[in-house]
Design an enzyme around this catalytic site. Structure first.
Site, PDB file in Angstrom:
ATOM      1  N   LYS A  80      17.937  32.742   5.891  1.00  0.00           N
ATOM      2  CA  LYS A  80      18.955  33.322   6.767  1.00  0.00           C
ATOM      3  C   LYS A  80      18.944  34.844   6.698  1.00  0.00           C
ATOM      4  O   LYS A  80      19.016  35.530   7.729  1.00  0.00           O
ATOM      5  CB  LYS A  80      20.357  32.803   6.401  1.00  0.00           C
ATOM      6  CG  LYS A  80      20.517  31.294   6.471  1.00  0.00           C
ATOM      7  CD  LYS A  80      20.111  30.708   7.802  1.00  0.00           C
ATOM      8  CE  LYS A  80      21.061  31.023   8.919  1.00  0.00           C
ATOM      9  NZ  LYS A  80      20.723  30.287  10.168  1.00  0.00           N
ATOM     10  N   ALA A 115      26.418  25.335  18.839  1.00  0.00           N
ATOM     11  CA  ALA A 115      25.935  25.711  20.174  1.00  0.00           C
ATOM     12  C   ALA A 115      26.599  24.904  21.280  1.00  0.00           C
ATOM     13  O   ALA A 115      26.887  25.430  22.363  1.00  0.00           O
ATOM     14  CB  ALA A 115      24.418  25.551  20.244  1.00  0.00           C
ATOM     15  N   ALA A 143      19.164  28.591  17.648  1.00  0.00           N
ATOM     16  CA  ALA A 143      18.222  27.591  17.127  1.00  0.00           C
ATOM     17  C   ALA A 143      17.678  28.043  15.776  1.00  0.00           C
ATOM     18  O   ALA A 143      17.183  29.155  15.633  1.00  0.00           O
ATOM     19  CB  ALA A 143      17.069  27.400  18.112  1.00  0.00           C
ATOM     20  N   SER A 144      17.792  27.176  14.778  1.00  0.00           N
ATOM     21  CA  SER A 144      17.268  27.486  13.454  1.00  0.00           C
ATOM     22  C   SER A 144      17.181  26.198  12.667  1.00  0.00           C
ATOM     23  O   SER A 144      17.990  25.284  12.852  1.00  0.00           O
ATOM     24  CB  SER A 144      18.183  28.474  12.729  1.00  0.00           C
ATOM     25  OG  SER A 144      17.646  28.812  11.465  1.00  0.00           O
ATOM     26  N   TYR A 169      17.020  28.437   1.355  1.00  0.00           N
ATOM     27  CA  TYR A 169      17.757  28.395   2.625  1.00  0.00           C
ATOM     28  C   TYR A 169      18.533  29.689   2.865  1.00  0.00           C
ATOM     29  O   TYR A 169      18.391  30.310   3.936  1.00  0.00           O
ATOM     30  CB  TYR A 169      18.690  27.178   2.707  1.00  0.00           C
ATOM     31  CG  TYR A 169      19.543  27.198   3.957  1.00  0.00           C
ATOM     32  CD1 TYR A 169      18.970  26.977   5.210  1.00  0.00           C
ATOM     33  CD2 TYR A 169      20.896  27.496   3.900  1.00  0.00           C
ATOM     34  CE1 TYR A 169      19.736  27.029   6.376  1.00  0.00           C
ATOM     35  CE2 TYR A 169      21.676  27.547   5.057  1.00  0.00           C
ATOM     36  CZ  TYR A 169      21.078  27.317   6.289  1.00  0.00           C
ATOM     37  OH  TYR A 169      21.839  27.386   7.435  1.00  0.00           O
ATOM     38  N   ASN A 203      10.064  25.201  22.220  1.00  0.00           N
ATOM     39  CA  ASN A 203       9.870  24.986  20.785  1.00  0.00           C
ATOM     40  C   ASN A 203       9.995  26.331  20.078  1.00  0.00           C
ATOM     41  O   ASN A 203       9.337  27.307  20.450  1.00  0.00           O
ATOM     42  CB  ASN A 203       8.493  24.367  20.525  1.00  0.00           C
ATOM     43  CG  ASN A 203       8.319  23.964  19.064  1.00  0.00           C
ATOM     44  OD1 ASN A 203       8.612  24.733  18.163  1.00  0.00           O
ATOM     45  ND2 ASN A 203       7.840  22.748  18.845  1.00  0.00           N
ATOM     46  N   LEU A 204      10.808  26.361  19.044  1.00  0.00           N
ATOM     47  CA  LEU A 204      11.131  27.592  18.342  1.00  0.00           C
ATOM     48  C   LEU A 204       9.895  28.338  17.846  1.00  0.00           C
ATOM     49  O   LEU A 204       9.877  29.569  17.801  1.00  0.00           O
ATOM     50  CB  LEU A 204      12.049  27.266  17.154  1.00  0.00           C
ATOM     51  CG  LEU A 204      12.784  28.401  16.456  1.00  0.00           C
ATOM     52  CD1 LEU A 204      13.658  29.156  17.431  1.00  0.00           C
ATOM     53  CD2 LEU A 204      13.605  27.864  15.296  1.00  0.00           C
ATOM     54  N   ALA A 263      20.405  24.437  22.031  1.00  0.00           N
ATOM     55  CA  ALA A 263      21.637  24.092  22.755  1.00  0.00           C
ATOM     56  C   ALA A 263      22.333  22.827  22.285  1.00  0.00           C
ATOM     57  O   ALA A 263      23.530  22.665  22.493  1.00  0.00           O
ATOM     58  CB  ALA A 263      21.323  23.967  24.249  1.00  0.00           C
TER      59      ALA A 263
END
Length: 354
Positions: free
Chosen positions: A170, A19, A87-88, A166, A66-67, A14
């Protein structure tokens, strides 16, 4: 959606750049937002969200998650109709282990969130923030397109754990999301694939790839010249609106490229010079590709990256987002200027003293 019908919507990550705008828009529409943050004790990271909520008709509820922790999103998701997973990890440089630092957090994080979705009967739609990096790996890939532009039918097939990790993270995270969606029938999935995001932030502590680009323009690193490279650019407020529409528009489906146009690095430098004058060492020219082949490795540009990404203008077809989500894109030149001005105001960028 009936504007009078309010929903409970979970937004992961968030405090992020995009976000925060998504949450602002949802709160202003009167929705109840379940917002996850890494640490509820670090109030400075989310105080801007509480301040926004206080001025709207919506309701903000904060949760710690926590992701990478299994089941971490179960509690936050209870009673939610929609999940917007934003979240990433954003780590393009300065990482030690691409798999551990970039790829696994993106893929496992997505899997964790969607496992919670599978356990939460109230959820009917999931929106995942992906990236245009999920549609192509290297700029040279543009040569394989029919109309000299990437669209939602394209997938990144050239990135790997060792080359462009990266973008690889994704595309692997998005593929994981689609695989999990197809394995069930209760919830549908919409993926938002933004270009390089520019424009004002709602908090001074935001990190994004565009900040790094603008810092290099300001600190003299690109004074000698920039690589012959192009970026799809989009305003953060348009990306936020795309997420809101992807969440609330019943007709939204599939993937959406979100891009307001393409600018070269040199064009970005010229735009900033025309607005801010010569107070900063904005680039005045493009260095030839062979120079980066010769000296690029010293500056962190592997020769393979130089060969496959420099000298190829890239373009994106965002018509689907216009027709199905109703996005009317802002002027990306103004977005670049506003973003740099904010970095100045926040002290992230300081006036250059050679």
């Amino acid at each position: 959606m009936n504007s009078k019908t309010t929903k409970q919507i979970l937004v992961t990550g968030a405090t992020g750049y995009i976000a925060s705008w998504v949450i602002k828009n949802l709160l202003e529409l009167g929705h109840t937002v379940h917002a996850t943050v890494r640490d509820l004790n670090k109030k400075a990271s989310f105080i801007h969200l509480e301040n926004i909520a206080a001025k709207t008709s919506g309701t903000l509820k904060l949760f710690q998650a926590n992701l990478l922790d299994q089941g971490a999103f179960d509690t936050a998701m209870q009673g939610c109709d929609i999940v917007i997973h934003m979240a990433s990890p954003f780590v393009v440089t300065n990482y030690k282990d691409a798999i551990k630092d970039i790829i696994e957090p993106a893929v496992i994080g997505t899997e964790n969130v969607l496992n919670s979705v599978n356990k939460t009967e109230s959820v009917k739609r999931v929106v995942v923030t992906s990236s245009i990096a999920s549609t192509y790996g290297d700029a040279i890939d543009i040569l394989q397109t029919k109309h000299n532009q990437f669209d939602e039918s394209h997938w990144n097939t050239s990135s790997s754990e060792t080359h462009q990790p990266y973008p690889y993270s994704k595309v692997m995270a998005e593929r994981k999301a689609w695989d999990m969606q197809k394995a069930q029938q209760r919830w549908d999935l919409v993926c938002v694939n933004p270009a390089l995001v520019m424009g004002p932030s709602l908090t001074a502590s935001t990190q994004s790839g565009s900040v790094e680009v603008l810092q290099q323009f300001a600190n003299g690193m690109t004074l000698a010249g920039v690589p012959p490279m192009w970026n799809g650019i989009v305003d953060v407020r348009d990306v936020a609106e795309a997420h809101v529409q992807a969440a609330l528009n019943p007709k939204a489906s599939g993937r959406y490229i979100i891009s307001g146009g393409t600018l070269s690095l040199l064009e970005m430098g010229k735009i900033l010079r025309s607005h801010f004058g010569n107070k900063f060492p904005f680039p005045r020219n493009t260095l030839p590709k062979f120079a980066f082949k010769a000296f690029g490795p010293l500056a962190g540009f592997p020769r393979k990256f130089v060969e496959l990404n420099m000298g190829y203008p890239i373009y994106f077809n965002a018509e689907k987002s216009k027709t199905e989500l109703g996005i009317e894109y802002r002027d990306i030149q103004q977005s670049v200027v506003e973003h740099f001005q904010q970095l100045l105001d926040d002290g992230v960028v300081k006036q250059y003293i050679p």
